[in-house]
Design an enzyme around this catalytic site. Structure first.
Site, PDB file in Angstrom:
ATOM      1  N   GLY A 166      -0.063  16.592  -6.961  1.00  0.00           N
ATOM      2  CA  GLY A 166       0.405  16.531  -7.706  1.00  0.00           C
ATOM      3  C   GLY A 166       0.129  14.350  -7.836  1.00  0.00           C
ATOM      4  O   GLY A 166      -0.406  13.786  -6.727  1.00  0.00           O
ATOM      5  N   CYS A 167       0.519  13.557  -8.961  1.00  0.00           N
ATOM      6  CA  CYS A 167       0.119  11.766  -9.083  1.00  0.00           C
ATOM      7  C   CYS A 167       1.779  11.776  -8.544  1.00  0.00           C
ATOM      8  O   CYS A 167       1.173  10.603  -7.678  1.00  0.00           O
ATOM      9  CB  CYS A 167      -0.088  11.497 -10.304  1.00  0.00           C
ATOM     10  SG  CYS A 167       1.660  12.906 -11.795  1.00  0.00           S
TER      11      CYS A 167
END
Lengths: 345, 345, 345, 345
Positions: D148-149
């Protein structure tokens, strides 16, 4: 009707003061002092104020104090202390939007701002102009040190917890995000539209000048020393500060009991809006207003509270808070002239 | 104190009406009609309005008309025409911010909006609510077709020239730039923050629904047919329209004589600010206000005038202009409740 | 591998040149000349370029010309003309991104830029670096006057119509909207983030320095004098220009036949994208690229064509167009190093 | 040349994958699977990609796996797990940009995403695709759970400290600020340009789905449980994440020794840029790139480190990191196709 004056009316905070005081029901006249813009109409300096009759004049401190009942000083540190003795001698009032009159300990001011304070005795009588904390003293004061924008947001986020003794140790983390207007009307390529549009970046990490002010007021609320780790960030919006505050809570508190501390503390405050569970403060909901929105979350597994506050840095963080102080000092309705609703969207 | 109602208060224009009417010195109560949001507080739909007591109610047209003296309809075309007969029968007033009551020729409405008009007789009595052009008729009207945002900016830019007969041919080019709020509170990926931040783009080229409204009013001013080539553009700001209008001028005019037409025509208008030479209107100088700023330039070698106007599309282009009409209809000070200065920066 | 140099690499156009030339498959080295930043790494001046090894050096014109095969001059007017004789004597090449070498008539340059031209003979040999119009001459040139950003967008919008003789009179209106980076990396409060975020405003009305350049090239295309009424606007985005061009078309053209002129003219151009009916160019679709997007609309009732073009002012309007010229001058694939797709969103 | 496929290419991450893979020197073909957009050209869905030949096709999972060597899945949770068995059976590779293959403990996935996992055995073999931490495993993997970012930014900020055992207790605070593109291409009024321009606001306080992923990876690095208090904020920019991480450091560390940990750990990493003292990461310096910029500050009085990292959430936080994984999986130069410099300004 009050005769008001503004020193430094060509900056963003000064312009906001003109906007507010022009429409204030108890202000009858407005003098704008400026050497640089002397002779210019206010609309030449703020296109938004085109059509208003106010004109900048080159006024000495003595003149503007003589001509008005209250002087707002929206200028860099070191300016207001030149006005203070004149104000004091004339029995007038001054609200300084800079840092000269915010500190109880003159040495703190001198260490952080790197200039000597020219009137420490007047500093001793000055009041920190945060109405939700110092309302009664403001009513009696003649010189107000209007709070910094970051400190306003952080102190209001923590006052209920510190006053109730709910904080587990004398340590808080405040991670703040501020719109660019907080830096003033700068002619600096680093503040060019192209450099900051799309930019999110911390600055002044561990060294921002608002730290001593935050720690002073938090310690007063806690009645013991509080250390603040403060990280300001620039975010690409014009106005608004969101402060996300992390603090360790003593045992035996719950989400509900923490929230009650805020409800009780702020229930009569006209400018504090405590948000319901699941809602969080944002900059747009307070834009152009004197509101401070606050949310409280609590992580029971770690006993950490996350309190978030939002203000308009030029409003509750500067100009409208100064007007709120003026209202209190002059015995007016505290909301007079600053009850305007946020502009949205 | 006036009892006012709003139909469609959950959109951007409706929210701006709440902001303005809440603070209006002559408005005593505000009813907000909504089926979707019935039971919700206004602060649940507009975080900026948190803390206000207004609540959306599911009101029939008959109910809201019965309970109020004036109804603002901020809804898509086809809605206001359902309220008009009820308003008319009750002897109340209505200000429609949509297009239902803007046209003198019902067939123009029907051709451009592709629905039949259900009360053409009431349309015939309605007044186009642009105070600077139709002030006297507005004072007598019961149903107002409040102007579109683009037409407001373009008509005000051209009225002095057309009334004076200075335009060389019945043809104008209007190149307009509008903030995104003009499109409404859309749940459409094309209006997502990421799609429009940084975007500048024309749309509706040659086919925008504001064309017939612009041509109707320009032709009335010119007392002969005027054709408008109109190109709207989306620009990445929330509020504001700048219209740049190109028009060929008859011989024997100079820069000075053209400018005099504007000065003379608008000298008593409280909301028109004519800018000095070298200054040009921008969206920020009118943000959140009812102002229309105008500049006039003239290229003598081609006899082309370039007139630029700026308004806040939600202000003078919608909500505050509607309140201006209300003020006129009720015989109030025309600036009551809408004299707020633009928020800057 | 080409040895390239940049004069003025600390501005926005210069930075874009570094980004492009660093990744160019046929460029082997890059010299950056600067007195101000001498000794600094490029990453100190552009945080985006952190980690690259390039360092600014204080190089005389003679040195940078001696050390490279092509020099890009991204500096204000008056600078490139100091390099031209040195470049010429050394048999090297120069691409000037300023105006010194754009004009066929030296008096036009001198009148608009208010300085004498120090090498009018070299100006006479220079080529206007718009590949879609002057490709063959560029291939032979040693000194290129790279087009201005506005002219690029306007000339490409009109070339097919003017070359075909479709324009009814020698007159066009160009209404352009530009991102703020076109003004350069300015330390000016008027370009502060807070002053321009949300701002839309015309400037330089009737007097912009790109007018003579536009008229020169349009007249060459038309083989007769063309007058341009040009209004640039600042819009609140960093990069991008949209030009909306209004032009009267001779009889007997239809929407289809006009469109065919564009299709035929641009069918082999790698960087022109002609949009389908109903689509219009926007700034985001070309961001960071060398594309020019174009749409054509025609109002048959008035015989007016509305041609819209979009470019990245730092790309096709400056740096990548300069690289396109370099590619042509060196006999490379014209798209080498500038085929990067726009970054979206 | 690699044959690559993308599932979910119409979203922002998918579009970025097209941009990168189109220009990748080792990718020969690109298949875009979509039921909704089947038959459309990629330029109809992304105006920036006008002119490219790629067309969306309605492909079954079996078809796209059969036709390609690696499939990128840029779709909501629950999609990639449908492709995994097909990929596995065909001996192909898959890089999932969603959460289906990020967790070591299937029950964590199921608790946070509230659906059963359909192939826990394949999850057990999948590798968390953060090259700086799991490079060797990525080289051997067939199924990648691309990080995920937010986790990417937070894990990279803490890895050197946790691996060195410098963290005093198993507790970190991560205050992150993300651009709006992280929320995807949403047709939701809450993501309208007008709602988010100027908005700064926390969301998902104490409950964001990236928490378990962050804690899993931090605990692996620390070789003991780490608890993360994570507060994401929406900030008004399109791309970019800045994470400000607060962590208590064990005794006997100094500013210099902490910094050495980062220098040593990341000295060979091509995409990590460790900033010099006094510089701090920002979103613009990494825009459109695969860089992660990191700064380290240390408050000796409280033994707290403040580590700040910045990435492009669609780049290192999603698409270019996925391509980095592909490069490693296929034995290519790790920087192939993702060495593009950030676009500035």
């Amino acid at each position: 009707m009050i005769k008001a004056g503004i020193v430094g009316a060509s900056g963003y905070t000064g312009g906001e003061l003109v906007r507010l005081l022009h429409a204030h029901p108890n202000v009858g006249s407005l003098a704008l002092s400026s050497r640089t813009y002397s002779g210019k109409k206010v609309g030449d300096v703020f296109s938004s104020l085109r059509g208003l009759d106010y004109q900048f004049e080159e006024l000495t401190p003595e003149q503007i104090v003589a001509d008005t009942e209250v002087v707002f000083v929206a200028a860099p540190h070191g300016v207001a202390m030149q006005y203070a003795p004149i104000v004091d001698a004339a029995g007038k009032k001054m609200i300084d939007l800079g840092p000269d009159f915010r500190f109880r300990d003159v040495s703190v001011f001198e260490r952080w701002y790197k200039i000597p304070h020219s009137c420490p005795d007047l500093l001793a009588d000055a009041v920190y102009g945060l109405p939700e904390v110092h309302r009664l003293e403001i009513a009696e004061a003649t010189i107000i040190g209007n709070p910094g924008c970051y400190p306003t947001s952080i102190i209001l986020a923590l006052a209920p917890l510190l006053e109730a003794g709910a904080v587990a140790d004398g340590f808080v983390i405040a991670d703040s995000k501020s719109g660019v207007s907080g830096a003033g009307r700068k002619a600096d390529a680093a503040y060019n539209f192209c450099e900051l549009t799309g930019e999110v970046r911390p600055y002044g990490v561990l060294h921002h000048r608002h730290v001593p002010e935050i720690e002073q007021e938090l310690s007063l609320l806690a009645k013991s020393g509080v250390k603040a780790l403060f990280t300001p960030h620039l975010v690409p919006t014009i106005r608004g500060i969101v402060s996300t505050v992390y603090v360790s809570i003593k045992p035996d508190y719950s989400k509900e009991s923490l929230r009650s501390l805020f409800e009780e503390r702020y229930k009569d405050e006209p400018f504090i809006r405590l948000l319901g569970e699941g809602s969080h403060p944002g900059t747009k909901a307070v834009l152009g207003s004197n509101y401070c929105d606050i949310s409280v979350d609590f992580d029971e597994s770690t006993s950490m509270a996350v309190v978030v506050s939002a203000i308009d840095n030029l409003g509750k963080g500067a100009a409208s808070q100064a007007v709120q102080c003026m209202n209190i000092m002059f015995g007016l309705d505290e909301t007079a002239g600053i009850a305007g609703l946020p502009v949205f969207p």
